[in-house]
Design a protein around this motif. Structure first.
Motif, PDB file in Angstrom:
ATOM      1  N   ASP A  62       1.123  -1.520   0.061  1.00  0.00           N
ATOM      2  CA  ASP A  62       0.368  -0.251   0.122  1.00  0.00           C
ATOM      3  C   ASP A  62       1.033   1.361   0.070  1.00  0.00           C
ATOM      4  N   TRP A  63       0.088   2.406  -1.099  1.00  0.00           N
ATOM      5  CA  TRP A  63       1.112   3.404  -0.579  1.00  0.00           C
ATOM      6  C   TRP A  63       0.498   3.994  -0.738  1.00  0.00           C
ATOM      7  N   MET A  64       0.262   5.480   0.150  1.00  0.00           N
ATOM      8  CA  MET A  64      -0.524   6.328   0.740  1.00  0.00           C
ATOM      9  C   MET A  64      -0.027   7.381   0.498  1.00  0.00           C
ATOM     10  N   SER A  65      -0.614   8.883   0.687  1.00  0.00           N
ATOM     11  CA  SER A  65      -0.148   9.733   0.496  1.00  0.00           C
ATOM     12  C   SER A  65      -0.666  10.589   2.004  1.00  0.00           C
ATOM     13  N   GLU A  66      -0.215  11.578   2.514  1.00  0.00           N
ATOM     14  CA  GLU A  66       0.422  11.972   3.354  1.00  0.00           C
ATOM     15  C   GLU A  66      -0.876  11.948   4.258  1.00  0.00           C
ATOM     16  N   ASP A  67      -2.346  12.638   3.759  1.00  0.00           N
ATOM     17  CA  ASP A  67      -3.452  11.640   4.251  1.00  0.00           C
ATOM     18  C   ASP A  67      -4.122  10.367   4.513  1.00  0.00           C
ATOM     19  N   GLY A  68      -3.720   9.686   4.406  1.00  0.00           N
ATOM     20  CA  GLY A  68      -3.570   8.109   4.300  1.00  0.00           C
ATOM     21  C   GLY A  68      -4.910   7.525   3.735  1.00  0.00           C
ATOM     22  N   VAL A  69      -4.595   8.251   2.135  1.00  0.00           N
ATOM     23  CA  VAL A  69      -5.208   7.908   1.103  1.00  0.00           C
ATOM     24  C   VAL A  69      -4.546   7.200   0.367  1.00  0.00           C
TER      25      VAL A  69
END
Length: 305
Positions: free
Chosen positions: A51-58
């Protein structure tokens, strides 16, 4: 007592599954570069979930059972910019801009238990201009020719896009015979283990920090023989006595354990055009040529008298 033992075993098991040590990595890149964030996995196992996520966890990218999931559509700012390596799960962000600054979170579950936070900073040279109110001002890109495979965006001081034009590769233009330096943008190469310079598809220079080698591979392309030099401090590549055949795409790859940075520099060497009808003995100094012409003119005048 038995119940306490079971509880302790469950807690240890949970910690073993979910307690993977979190690693923090800082990555600094220049606007327009591509950067690869590495998982440190040489090959994914069948039960690995990436899982690769952006800063807000998306979630912006996912691999499950060695297949890239099509369910997750990244934000518009990532459109056409993300690439996943099927073998390692590493994530590449292409043609990066200030919009892509921030924290990227990596979670790997399954056979490999890895948790990482990548702090990505995007920077560029900052120039200051002073003008009077009411004046017109042109902000130059420094690009002589726009390439067709990228995008140029202008941003206001709040990070809002105010203009856009389709380009990605950095462009350098010099006159034939001049020396040109293709810059890495580094002050010191210490943070990178391997730096590669390629012309088109040919490797022409390499810096390997592990073996402390600075290699110029002139035999890979004979046109550069005796004209390439590496800066051992910055990794920049100098080409002396540039020729029109040096024009083309130069690919720079800089990598360490955590990430790989990719950059393309388009070099254009302009031929020096000799004025039509101008003939001058190449063996003469310009001043000597002028003296000779004056002497010839003087002789003609004497003959006409």
């Amino acid at each position: 007592m038995r119940n306490h033992s079971i509880l302790l075993w469950i807690l240890l098991f949970v910690d073993g599954v979910f307690g993977a040590a979190e690693v923090a990595v800082s990555v600094s890149v220049m606007k327009g570069d591509s950067v690869t964030l590495h998982t440190d996995v040489s090959e994914l196992q069948n039960d690995d979930i990436i899982d690769w996520m952006s800063e807000d966890g998306v979630i912006i990218a996912k691999i499950e059972n060695k297949k890239i999931s099509e369910k997750y559509v990244p934000e518009k700012k990532f459109e056409g910019r993300l690439e996943l390596d099927h073998k390692t799960g590493s994530l590449t962000i292409k043609n990066i801009t200030s919009q892509h600054e921030g924290i990227y979170k990596l979670d790997i579950g399954g056979g490999h238990l890895i948790s990482k936070n990548f702090s990505v900073t995007v920077h560029d040279d900052v120039e200051s201009l002073s003008v009077m109110e009411g004046d017109s001002v042109t902000l130059h890109t420094g690009v002589t020719k726009i390439q067709k495979d990228g995008v140029i965006r202008w941003f206001g001081d709040q990070g809002t896009c105010i203009a856009a034009l389709t380009c990605a590769a950095k462009t350098v233009s010099v006159k034939e015979g001049e020396s040109v330096t293709l810059h890495t943008g580094l002050i010191d190469i210490q943070r990178y283990d391997l730096i590669l310079w390629k012309f088109e598809d040919h490797l022409i220079a390499e810096i390997n920090k592990g073996t402390n080698q600075f290699i110029v591979l002139e035999n890979a392309d004979v046109r550069f023989k005796g004209r390439l030099q590496l800066n051992e401090k910055t990794g920049s590549l100098n080409i002396s006595g540039s020729e029109t055949t040096d024009s083309g795409d130069y690919h720079l790859n800089m990598s360490n354990k955590m990430c790989t940075l990719h950059r393309t520099i388009v070099l254009t060497v302009k031929a020096i055009v000799t004025p039509k009808g101008h003939t001058e003995d190449p063996g003469l100094h310009p001043d000597e040529g002028q003296i000779l012409k004056e002497c010839e003119l003087s002789e003609k005048n004497e003959q006409s008298c």
